[in-house]
Design an enzyme around this catalytic site. Structure first.
Site, PDB file in Angstrom:
ATOM      1  N   LYS A 133       0.803  -1.229   0.000  1.00  0.00           N
ATOM      2  CA  LYS A 133       0.000   0.000   0.000  1.00  0.00           C
ATOM      3  C   LYS A 133       0.838   1.282   0.000  1.00  0.00           C
ATOM      4  O   LYS A 133       0.494   2.257   0.671  1.00  0.00           O
ATOM      5  CB  LYS A 133      -0.943   0.015   1.214  1.00  0.00           C
ATOM      6  CG  LYS A 133      -1.946  -1.118   1.226  1.00  0.00           C
ATOM      7  CD  LYS A 133      -2.809  -1.131   2.449  1.00  0.00           C
ATOM      8  CE  LYS A 133      -2.112  -1.764   3.626  1.00  0.00           C
ATOM      9  NZ  LYS A 133      -3.017  -2.199   4.691  1.00  0.00           N
ATOM     10  N   ASP A 147      -5.762  -6.158  10.306  1.00  0.00           N
ATOM     11  CA  ASP A 147      -7.093  -5.525  10.322  1.00  0.00           C
ATOM     12  C   ASP A 147      -8.219  -6.509   9.992  1.00  0.00           C
ATOM     13  O   ASP A 147      -9.340  -6.386  10.496  1.00  0.00           O
ATOM     14  CB  ASP A 147      -7.157  -4.288   9.397  1.00  0.00           C
ATOM     15  CG  ASP A 147      -6.632  -4.544   7.992  1.00  0.00           C
ATOM     16  OD1 ASP A 147      -6.175  -5.668   7.706  1.00  0.00           O
ATOM     17  OD2 ASP A 147      -6.661  -3.607   7.160  1.00  0.00           O
TER      18      ASP A 147
HETATM   19  C1  BGC Z   1      -1.987  -5.969   3.601  1.00  0.00           C
HETATM   20  C2  BGC Z   1      -2.879  -6.760   4.518  1.00  0.00           C
HETATM   21  C3  BGC Z   1      -4.081  -5.930   4.933  1.00  0.00           C
HETATM   22  C4  BGC Z   1      -4.776  -5.363   3.716  1.00  0.00           C
HETATM   23  C5  BGC Z   1      -5.964  -4.501   4.070  1.00  0.00           C
HETATM   24  C6  BGC Z   1      -2.775  -5.375   2.460  1.00  0.00           C
HETATM   25  O1  BGC Z   1      -1.970  -4.532   1.698  1.00  0.00           O
HETATM   26  O2  BGC Z   1      -0.952  -6.779   3.090  1.00  0.00           O
HETATM   27  O3  BGC Z   1      -2.163  -7.171   5.657  1.00  0.00           O
HETATM   28  O4  BGC Z   1      -4.959  -6.734   5.667  1.00  0.00           O
HETATM   29  O5  BGC Z   1      -3.865  -4.600   2.959  1.00  0.00           O
HETATM   30  O6  BGC Z   1      -5.605  -3.420   4.858  1.00  0.00           O
END
Ligand code: BGC
Length: 453
Positions: free
Chosen positions: A158, A194
């Site tokens: 992200k 989360d």
């Molecule tokens: C992460 C996860 C997370 C998801 C939603 C992803 O980029 O790797 O760990 O649960 O985003 O936030």
């Protein structure tokens, strides 16, 4: 009535279409990858990692006490204090902190110092700085857990890329930052994803909840597996507890090339400019961080082909990431033939003098991107439900895309029904308090389990 939209737009949109056959293929491939993540011998080379979370207890409703929670991993950073009392008497105080973008790509030390600073400020504001409250750390990135309070970051996602964190236990990094300050006493008793917080907070009200899903900035799901199948857990054959929540980390599905048949040229362009090229393939087709950019890439190609917005290349929309996914939710909330929200978006983007055909094209592009996202999520959930081999389940869901897109819920439900075996019943439940109540529930379980040792 002749179509308002040009053949070029129709062709671009076609690339996003997933028919029933393709969806069934996604489910089949994903099932294989999920099983690989779970099994000990294939886990090291699996792309869907299916991490063991060490959360084995679903809420009973009897959890009590006061807990702190940190929430890092979405579009903002939050600190929360949750009091678990009898069902009606619980209370959550929370504060969102402006998260400077520079922190996402700076040093790990700067990031954790910032978290500790916000936490200390929050404790002082709420006059709990002299208590040692247990804290649940919702850290929403792929972590290999070695215990309920030990999570080693495997990779950033992200848009984060802070240096010095991958390969480290993030709980230690947080505790060290707190100790460097020395002004508050905190006991981090649990680290959780989360999705796990979402599942737990939903299960508090819906005892049938067994899956947690996030469709927000990123995307991922977790589910309740039989402990005996969680082969990567050292006690999988001996644990007295029958269940283990598995954090699938499904965003990485396709990183080995098995999703090429659903990807478009636009997906490939986005992938190249992210800090993690070649990674999080599934997530990049689904989640809010990327949906708006996908729409934007189609639109600017149509502008360059002179079939949208008079071929005018001077607009702000030419700038990378200038089209947030919230615009998609806005545009799709207009009733057919009306363009109120669309006009506002165009105005924000400085696009003037557009024609109805431009707006119709823009709406169709948004629909193409969001409907592919919902179809892929439906495939993921069906994969999990099939794997669990159950006939009835509630799914707790959170994330900005699910919450704010006007049709996401309906689309998800529709496509799941089409893919699931007849007779399988499910309920999609908005679960908004994962990082608060969910984190507190995991922390409460952790405290209880330590007390029993
Ligand atoms: C992460 C996860 C997370 C998801 C939603 C992803 O980029 O790797 O760990 O649960 O985003 O936030």
């Amino acid at each position: 009535m002749p179509s308002l939209v040009s053949p070029e737009v129709e062709l671009a949109i076609k690339g996003f279409i997933l028919d029933q056959e393709k969806m069934a293929e996604v489910v089949e491939r994903m099932t294989k990858e999920l099983k690989m993540g779970l099994a000990k011998d294939t886990h090291p080379r699996a792309v869907i990692k299916c991490f063991v979370t060490y959360v084995q207890d679903l809420p009973t409703g009897k959890e009590r006490g006061r807990y702190l929670a940190l929430d890092l991993g979405g579009s903002n950073f939050r600190v929360l204090m949750v009091t678990l009392a009898s069902d009606s008497a619980g209370e959550t105080i929370s504060k969102s902190y402006d998260f400077p973008k520079s922190l996402m790509t700076g040093s790990g030390k700067a990031l954790f110092d910032f978290l500790a600073e916000c936490l200390a400020e929050f404790c002082k504001e709420n006059r709990v700085e002299d208590e040692t409250l247990p804290l649940g750390f919702t850290f929403s990135f792929p972590c290999q857990q070695k215990g309920i309070a030990k999570g080693v970051l495997v990779a950033w996602t992200k848009g984060f890329s802070c240096e010095g964190v991958v390969g480290k236990n993030v709980v230690t990094l947080l505790q060290e930052a707190i100790e460097r300050r020395g002004d508050v006493k905190i006991n981090t008793v649990a680290i959780l994803n989360d999705t796990v917080g979402t599942l737990m907070s939903c299960a508090y009200h819906h005892p049938n909840c067994r899956i947690g899903l996030i469709v927000g900035t990123g995307s991922n799901a977790c589910y309740v597996e039989k402990t005996v199948n969680a082969e990567c857990f050292e006690g999988y054959q001996t644990s007295p507890k029958p269940s283990m929540i598995i954090n699938c980390e499904w965003g990485a599905f396709g990183d080995n090339g098995v999703l090429e048949f659903v990807r478009t040229p636009y997906d490939k362009i986005i992938d190249k400019v992210t800090p993690n090229p070649g990674k999080q393939t599934f997530e990049k087709c689904i989640s809010g961080m990327y949906m708006g950019e996908l729409v934007r890439l189609v639109v600017i190609e149509m502008i360059s082909k002179d079939v949208m917005f008079h071929g005018d290349k001077s607009q702000r929309i030419q700038k990378a990431w200038s089209f947030p996914s919230s615009y998609i939710s806005d545009i799709e909330s207009d009733p057919p033939g009306e363009y109120r929200a669309c006009n506002k978006v165009l105005n924000d983007l400085g696009i003037i003098g557009s024609q109805e055909s431009d707006k119709e094209a823009l709406k169709l592009i948004c629909q193409a991107v969001s409907s592919r996202s919902a179809k892929l999520c439906a495939c993921g959930l069906v994969t999990i439900i099939n794997k669990m081999n159950i006939n009835e389940v509630a799914i707790g869901i959170d994330g900005s895309v699910y919450r704010f897109h006007p049709k996401y819920h309906e689309m998800l439900q529709f496509h799941m029904r089409k893919l699931l075996k007849p007779g399988v019943k499910f309920e999609l439940v908005a679960s908004e308090d994962g990082s608060g109540r969910g984190a507190a529930l995991v922390a409460a379980t952790a405290v209880q389990n330590t007390a029993k040792l």
